[in-house]
Write an enzyme that holds these catalytic residues in place. Structure first.
Site, PDB file in Angstrom:
ATOM      1  N   CYS A  11       0.547  -1.103   0.409  1.00  0.00           N
ATOM      2  CA  CYS A  11      -0.010  -0.266   0.008  1.00  0.00           C
ATOM      3  C   CYS A  11       0.777   0.956  -0.342  1.00  0.00           C
ATOM      4  O   CYS A  11       0.775   1.984  -0.863  1.00  0.00           O
ATOM      5  CB  CYS A  11      -0.858   0.182   1.090  1.00  0.00           C
ATOM      6  SG  CYS A  11      -2.299  -1.038   1.313  1.00  0.00           S
ATOM      7  N   HIS A  50      -6.055  -2.507  -1.179  1.00  0.00           N
ATOM      8  CA  HIS A  50      -5.338  -3.410   0.328  1.00  0.00           C
ATOM      9  C   HIS A  50      -6.496  -4.413  -0.717  1.00  0.00           C
ATOM     10  O   HIS A  50      -7.618  -4.809   0.176  1.00  0.00           O
ATOM     11  CB  HIS A  50      -4.780  -2.775   0.939  1.00  0.00           C
ATOM     12  CG  HIS A  50      -4.770  -3.908   2.199  1.00  0.00           C
ATOM     13  ND1 HIS A  50      -2.957  -4.022   2.191  1.00  0.00           N
ATOM     14  CD2 HIS A  50      -5.360  -4.987   3.048  1.00  0.00           C
ATOM     15  CE1 HIS A  50      -3.793  -4.991   2.658  1.00  0.00           C
ATOM     16  NE2 HIS A  50      -3.887  -5.190   4.148  1.00  0.00           N
ATOM     17  N   ASN A  90       1.654 -16.568  -3.863  1.00  0.00           N
ATOM     18  CA  ASN A  90       1.835 -17.365  -2.687  1.00  0.00           C
ATOM     19  C   ASN A  90       0.353 -16.485  -1.297  1.00  0.00           C
ATOM     20  O   ASN A  90       0.906 -15.846  -1.443  1.00  0.00           O
ATOM     21  CB  ASN A  90       3.421 -17.073  -1.985  1.00  0.00           C
ATOM     22  CG  ASN A  90       4.301 -17.824  -3.053  1.00  0.00           C
ATOM     23  OD1 ASN A  90       4.091 -18.470  -3.006  1.00  0.00           O
ATOM     24  ND2 ASN A  90       5.784 -16.635  -3.358  1.00  0.00           N
ATOM     25  N   GLY A  96       3.761 -19.455   1.629  1.00  0.00           N
ATOM     26  CA  GLY A  96       5.077 -18.690   1.643  1.00  0.00           C
ATOM     27  C   GLY A  96       5.466 -17.490   1.114  1.00  0.00           C
ATOM     28  O   GLY A  96       6.058 -16.501   0.427  1.00  0.00           O
ATOM     29  N   HIS A 103      -0.317 -10.122  -4.395  1.00  0.00           N
ATOM     30  CA  HIS A 103       0.356  -9.786  -5.648  1.00  0.00           C
ATOM     31  C   HIS A 103       0.001 -11.502  -6.384  1.00  0.00           C
ATOM     32  O   HIS A 103       0.588 -11.895  -5.762  1.00  0.00           O
ATOM     33  CB  HIS A 103       1.456  -8.784  -5.231  1.00  0.00           C
ATOM     34  CG  HIS A 103       2.090 -10.086  -4.447  1.00  0.00           C
ATOM     35  ND1 HIS A 103       2.278  -9.736  -2.935  1.00  0.00           N
ATOM     36  CD2 HIS A 103       3.175 -10.549  -4.316  1.00  0.00           C
ATOM     37  CE1 HIS A 103       2.457 -10.782  -2.189  1.00  0.00           C
ATOM     38  NE2 HIS A 103       4.165 -11.037  -3.506  1.00  0.00           N
TER      39      HIS A 103
HETATM   40  P1  AMP Z   1       5.533 -13.419  -1.669  1.00  0.00           P
HETATM   41  O1  AMP Z   1       6.421 -13.316  -0.781  1.00  0.00           O
HETATM   42  O2  AMP Z   1       4.867 -14.097  -1.899  1.00  0.00           O
HETATM   43  O3  AMP Z   1       4.887 -12.461  -0.225  1.00  0.00           O
HETATM   44  O4  AMP Z   1       6.306 -12.022  -2.007  1.00  0.00           O
HETATM   45  C1  AMP Z   1       6.644 -10.816  -1.244  1.00  0.00           C
HETATM   46  C2  AMP Z   1       7.549 -10.831  -2.498  1.00  0.00           C
HETATM   47  O5  AMP Z   1       7.366  -8.886  -2.277  1.00  0.00           O
HETATM   48  C3  AMP Z   1       8.644 -11.101  -2.693  1.00  0.00           C
HETATM   49  O6  AMP Z   1       8.931 -11.136  -3.252  1.00  0.00           O
HETATM   50  C4  AMP Z   1       9.772  -9.576  -2.132  1.00  0.00           C
HETATM   51  O7  AMP Z   1      11.612 -10.146  -2.499  1.00  0.00           O
HETATM   52  C5  AMP Z   1       9.150  -8.712  -2.558  1.00  0.00           C
HETATM   53  N1  AMP Z   1       9.050  -7.259  -2.752  1.00  0.00           N
HETATM   54  C6  AMP Z   1       9.691  -6.902  -0.646  1.00  0.00           C
HETATM   55  N2  AMP Z   1       9.949  -5.723  -0.578  1.00  0.00           N
HETATM   56  C7  AMP Z   1       9.819  -5.346  -1.490  1.00  0.00           C
HETATM   57  C8  AMP Z   1      10.111  -3.988  -2.443  1.00  0.00           C
HETATM   58  N3  AMP Z   1      10.138  -3.129  -1.471  1.00  0.00           N
HETATM   59  N4  AMP Z   1      10.030  -3.673  -3.269  1.00  0.00           N
HETATM   60  C9  AMP Z   1       9.690  -4.631  -4.272  1.00  0.00           C
HETATM   61  N5  AMP Z   1       9.965  -5.668  -3.935  1.00  0.00           N
HETATM   62  C10 AMP Z   1       9.750  -6.075  -2.892  1.00  0.00           C
HETATM   63 ZN    ZN Z   2      -1.609  -3.302   1.188  1.00  0.00          ZN
END
Ligand code: AMP
Ligand code: ZN
Length: 117
Positions: A11, A50, A90, A96, A103
């Site tokens: 967000c 969100h 995920n 995970g 997303h």
């Molecule tokens: P998940 O583990 O499926 O919830 O995916 C979260 C993803 O967000 C992971 O692949 C992280 O590398 C990515 N992530 C975390 N912080 C950031 C950020 N500031 N900008 C871009 N991607 C991010």
């Molecule tokens: Zn959010």
């Protein structure tokens, strides 16, 4: 569900409070590059509103938005690689998920293994 959760990382990225590499955005969907890529191309497709996970999303979001998110993910994947790509959502601790804002991961640029682990 609230439109903007000030405690939510994504967000805050949607709001421009935290920087990210934005690939595309409109009022409904934001596409950014993952900061820790797991493939040569690793993008994240998310609703600008969100929703904590996919179960909450499909249960409560307008059907047009559900369709649009999946459509954008597929389009982004095709743009990244003509030879194939992978979409991943995920969900929850065992799935995970580490960021609690729904997303879709778009992974491309290398052959993907199966099972994913
Ligand atoms: P998940 O583990 O499926 O919830 O995916 C979260 C993803 O967000 C992971 O692949 C992280 O590398 C990515 N992530 C975390 N912080 C950031 C950020 N500031 N900008 C871009 N991607 C991010
Ligand atoms: Zn959010």
């Amino acid at each position: 569900m609230s439109a903007h959760d000030p405690a939510c990382l994504f967000c805050r990225i949607v709001a421009g409070e935290i920087p990210a590499t934005v690939v595309s955005r409109d009022a409904d969907v934001l596409v950014i590059r993952d900061v820790n890529p797991q493939a040569p191309e690793h993008l994240l497709v998310m609703p600008t509103v969100h929703y904590s996970d996919v179960a909450q999303f499909v249960g409560f979001a307008p059907p047009d938005l559900v369709a649009k998110l999946f459509s954008v993910a597929g389009q982004v994947g095709r743009e990244q690689s003509a030879s194939g790509f992978r979409l991943v959502v995920n969900t929850g601790p065992d799935g995970g998920q580490t960021v609690g804002h729904l997303h879709i991961h778009v992974l491309a640029g290398r052959p993907m293994a199966w099972p994913p682990g």
